[in-house]
Scaffold this motif. Structure first.
Motif, PDB file in Angstrom:
ATOM      1  N   GLU A   2       0.035 -22.087  18.071  1.00  0.00           N
ATOM      2  CA  GLU A   2       1.347 -21.560  17.699  1.00  0.00           C
ATOM      3  C   GLU A   2       2.439 -22.119  18.611  1.00  0.00           C
ATOM      4  OE1 GLU A   2       3.788 -17.312  17.461  1.00  0.00           O
ATOM      5  OE2 GLU A   2       1.622 -17.295  17.811  1.00  0.00           O
ATOM      6  N   CYS A   3       2.181 -22.142  19.922  1.00  0.00           N
ATOM      7  CA  CYS A   3       3.180 -22.661  20.865  1.00  0.00           C
ATOM      8  C   CYS A   3       3.487 -24.124  20.593  1.00  0.00           C
ATOM      9  CB  CYS A   3       2.681 -22.480  22.303  1.00  0.00           C
ATOM     10  SG  CYS A   3       2.670 -20.766  22.865  1.00  0.00           S
ATOM     11  N   LYS A   4       2.435 -24.928  20.356  1.00  0.00           N
ATOM     12  CA  LYS A   4       2.629 -26.347  20.071  1.00  0.00           C
ATOM     13  C   LYS A   4       3.441 -26.529  18.797  1.00  0.00           C
ATOM     14  CE  LYS A   4      -1.004 -29.035  20.211  1.00  0.00           C
ATOM     15  NZ  LYS A   4      -0.670 -30.214  21.015  1.00  0.00           N
ATOM     16  N   ALA A   5       3.076 -25.768  17.751  1.00  0.00           N
ATOM     17  CA  ALA A   5       3.743 -25.930  16.456  1.00  0.00           C
ATOM     18  C   ALA A   5       5.206 -25.528  16.528  1.00  0.00           C
ATOM     19  CB  ALA A   5       3.009 -25.114  15.390  1.00  0.00           C
ATOM     20  N   ARG A   6       5.506 -24.442  17.233  1.00  0.00           N
ATOM     21  CA  ARG A   6       6.909 -24.011  17.350  1.00  0.00           C
ATOM     22  C   ARG A   6       7.712 -25.030  18.153  1.00  0.00           C
ATOM     23  NH1 ARG A   6       7.766 -19.062  15.208  1.00  0.00           N
ATOM     24  NH2 ARG A   6       6.080 -17.516  15.232  1.00  0.00           N
ATOM     25  N   ALA A   7       7.114 -25.558  19.213  1.00  0.00           N
ATOM     26  CA  ALA A   7       7.824 -26.535  20.039  1.00  0.00           C
ATOM     27  C   ALA A   7       8.113 -27.819  19.261  1.00  0.00           C
ATOM     28  CB  ALA A   7       7.008 -26.850  21.286  1.00  0.00           C
ATOM     29  N   GLU A   8       7.180 -28.193  18.380  1.00  0.00           N
ATOM     30  CA  GLU A   8       7.327 -29.430  17.622  1.00  0.00           C
ATOM     31  C   GLU A   8       8.008 -29.234  16.276  1.00  0.00           C
ATOM     32  OE1 GLU A   8       3.384 -30.985  17.369  1.00  0.00           O
ATOM     33  OE2 GLU A   8       3.146 -31.154  19.552  1.00  0.00           O
ATOM     34  N   GLY A   9       8.244 -27.975  15.880  1.00  0.00           N
ATOM     35  CA  GLY A   9       8.867 -27.702  14.597  1.00  0.00           C
ATOM     36  C   GLY A   9       7.968 -28.015  13.412  1.00  0.00           C
ATOM     37  N   ASP A  10       6.658 -27.945  13.614  1.00  0.00           N
ATOM     38  CA  ASP A  10       5.688 -28.268  12.563  1.00  0.00           C
ATOM     39  C   ASP A  10       5.329 -26.994  11.794  1.00  0.00           C
ATOM     40  OD1 ASP A  10       3.367 -28.866  11.063  1.00  0.00           O
ATOM     41  OD2 ASP A  10       2.859 -30.493  12.436  1.00  0.00           O
ATOM     42  N   LYS A  11       5.942 -26.807  10.623  1.00  0.00           N
ATOM     43  CA  LYS A  11       5.757 -25.563   9.865  1.00  0.00           C
ATOM     44  C   LYS A  11       4.347 -25.421   9.307  1.00  0.00           C
ATOM     45  CE  LYS A  11      10.571 -24.873   8.450  1.00  0.00           C
ATOM     46  NZ  LYS A  11      11.476 -24.684   7.294  1.00  0.00           N
TER      47      LYS A  11
END
Length: 511
Positions: free
Chosen positions: A232-241
């Motif tokens: 979740e942290c990686k996805a939010r940081a990268e904007g990967d929905k």
């Protein structure tokens, strides 16, 4: 049986999380073969090795303090020349390097010792990689280091780092491949360990997802949550929905398994909204989100909200995957569980049986998912008084989970609990009690004493003690169970209400 509670009549198996290879095994084995079949380096003659081995001075650079000062002043002059022509963005670093050189010139003896130690450290690191880098390049780097030039050493370290990173990535791919093999062979504990190692080597989304998924399957809910939250942290940081949707679904499932329903619900809803946005309402991801949200609503007693979501998920799955797919069987099982929980046994039974038959043909009869189907059908048979039909199903499910998941798994505790309930209902108290106690201890160790499943074990053991006249032992267990249910589910949840009523009736009739 009065002590039977609806809370454990269903195991949740998320859509898309069934066994099977995630990738093509032949490709995985190709990676593994490539990673472990490198030709061994040819051994050099001893005298050749000695010729290329760089000579490292134990005390570092052998030049004197005046020579050290001279080199620092020359470097400072070069940097000042660069500074005069530097771009705006480069000036700050150049000034910092000049200031450091001025500090070294002002205190040369201490600075020389520090430089000697640093160079010794760097030379030792380079020395370990001597055969791969080559003696000439190491000697060049050492000579440059003595002149205060770290650029060649930095280039060599970059090469070493790149090689090591490739080795780590190969190890990650191999571990992931072993996880896929273990998953296909229904060795869930092994799969969980391999996927966790793959994630530790290389924290890609696929590695983290599988590590989380199998941590949850093997009852390590804390690890399952940790891997999901890293995703979740990686996805939010990268904007990967897309990856965020997957991560939220895993994290929500982990919170739910830990009994933290308030934390789970908003994550399930956010994951569902993202799936709808990215893939549309008629997608498998959307069906998965609907199913998992419905399961949470059912678990928290909101049956009217859960049922239409289950039915919608089932219909989407039927259209996409067909009626012979394990995921469709899972949807049938979950809808049947809701019908069962609301007393609509005649509607639930054919759905349970259809799900059982699909899984018999697809995942096979020695699989934890098949054990879930057996358990749920047995629960319905038990609820409708057909004990002789239910008992062999309970025992078959218990044996499957013992072989595949082991005797320390939360699912195994459910099997023990359910079989004990049937034994109690048929008056076999001496057989039932040790099963209840074993289930209670497994649940205490795996889920903790604040989990609703632990409260269920307490309640069921207490009812058996009550049935055998051991009121003093039963009462504190009933009170503890009620307190856990109130904290975890709320005072208005059907299970909490049922346990409160049990305690009230117990106190009224206790001698």
């Amino acid at each position: 049986m009065e002590a039977a509670l609806a809370i454990l009549t269903e195991y949740a198996v998320e859509l898309g999380a069934l066994g099977g290879l995630v990738g093509v095994l032949t490709a995985v084995w190709a990676v593994i073969t490539k990673a472990f079949s490198k030709p061994k380096p040819v051994a050099l003659a001893r005298e050749t090795v000695e010729q290329i081995k760089p000579q490292v001075a134990k005390d570092g650079p052998s030049f004197t303090v005046p020579e050290f000062i001279r080199l620092r002043r020359e470097l400072k002059a070069d940097l000042e020349a660069e500074l005069a022509q530097a771009e705006v963005g480069e000036t700050q670093q150049l000034r910092a390097r000049i200031a450091e050189l001025e500090s070294q010139i002002a205190n040369p003896e201490a600075s020389l010792k520090e430089a000697q130690k640093r160079i010794r450290d760097l030379e030792e690191i380079l020395e370990r990689a001597g055969n791969e880098i080559g003696g000439d390049r190491i000697a060049e780097a050492r000579a440059a280091l003595e002149q205060g030039d770290y650029s060649i050493a930095d280039e060599l370290f970059a090469e070493i780092e790149a090689r090591e990173q490739m080795a780590v990535e190969n190890s990650a791919r191999a571990a992931f491949g072993r996880g896929e093999v273990a998953e296909a062979e229904v060795r869930w504990a092994d799969a969980a360990n391999h996927y966790a190692r793959a994630a530790s080597f290389s924290a890609t989304y696929d590695h983290l997802y599988n590590a989380s998924n199998f941590a949850l399957k093997t009852g390590d809910f804390a690890a399952g949550l940790r891997f999901a939250q890293e995703m979740e942290c990686k996805a939010r940081a990268e904007g990967d929905k897309s990856n965020l949707s997957r991560a939220l679904d895993r994290a929500a499932t982990a919170f739910q398994n830990n009994g933290d329903y308030p934390a789970a619900e908003p994550l399930f809803r956010e994951a569902l909204a993202l799936a709808d946005e990215l893939e549309g309402k008629e997608s498998e991801s959307c069906a998965n989100g609907l199913n998992n949200l419905a399961l949470l609503l059912k678990t928290t007693g909101r049956y009217e909200e859960a049922e239409p979501l289950y039915r919608e998920a089932l219909e989407i799955t039927r259209k996409i995957l067909g009626e012979a797919h394990p995921v469709y069987a899972n949807g049938l099982n979950n809808l049947a569980g809701l019908l069962d929980a609301t007393g609509r046994y005649e509607e639930a039974e054919p759905l349970y049986r259809e799900a059982l038959e699909i899984d018999r043909k697809t995942v096979g009869e020695v699989h934890p998912v098949y054990a879930i189907r057996l358990n749920n059908l047995a629960n319905l048979l038990f609820a409708t008084g057909r004990y002789e039909e239910a008992e062999p199903l309970y025992r078959e499910a218990l044996e499957i989970d013992r072989k595949t998941l082991g005797e320390a798994h939360p699912y195994y505790a459910i099997d023990l609990n359910n079989l004990a309930g049937l034994l109690e209902a048929t008056g076999r108290y001496e057989e039932a009690e040790p099963l209840y106690r074993e289930a209670l201890e497994i649940t205490r160790k795996t889920l903790g004493e604040a989990h609703p499943d632990y409260a269920t074990r307490l309640n069921n053991l207490a009812k058996l003690l009550e049935a055998t006249g051991r009121y003093e032992e039963a009462e504190p267990l009933l009170r503890e169970a009620l307190a856990v249910f109130e904290a975890a589910l709320g005072a208005d949840h059907p299970t909490t209400v049922a346990v409160a009523k049990n305690l009230e009736e117990f106190l009224a009739k206790r001698p």
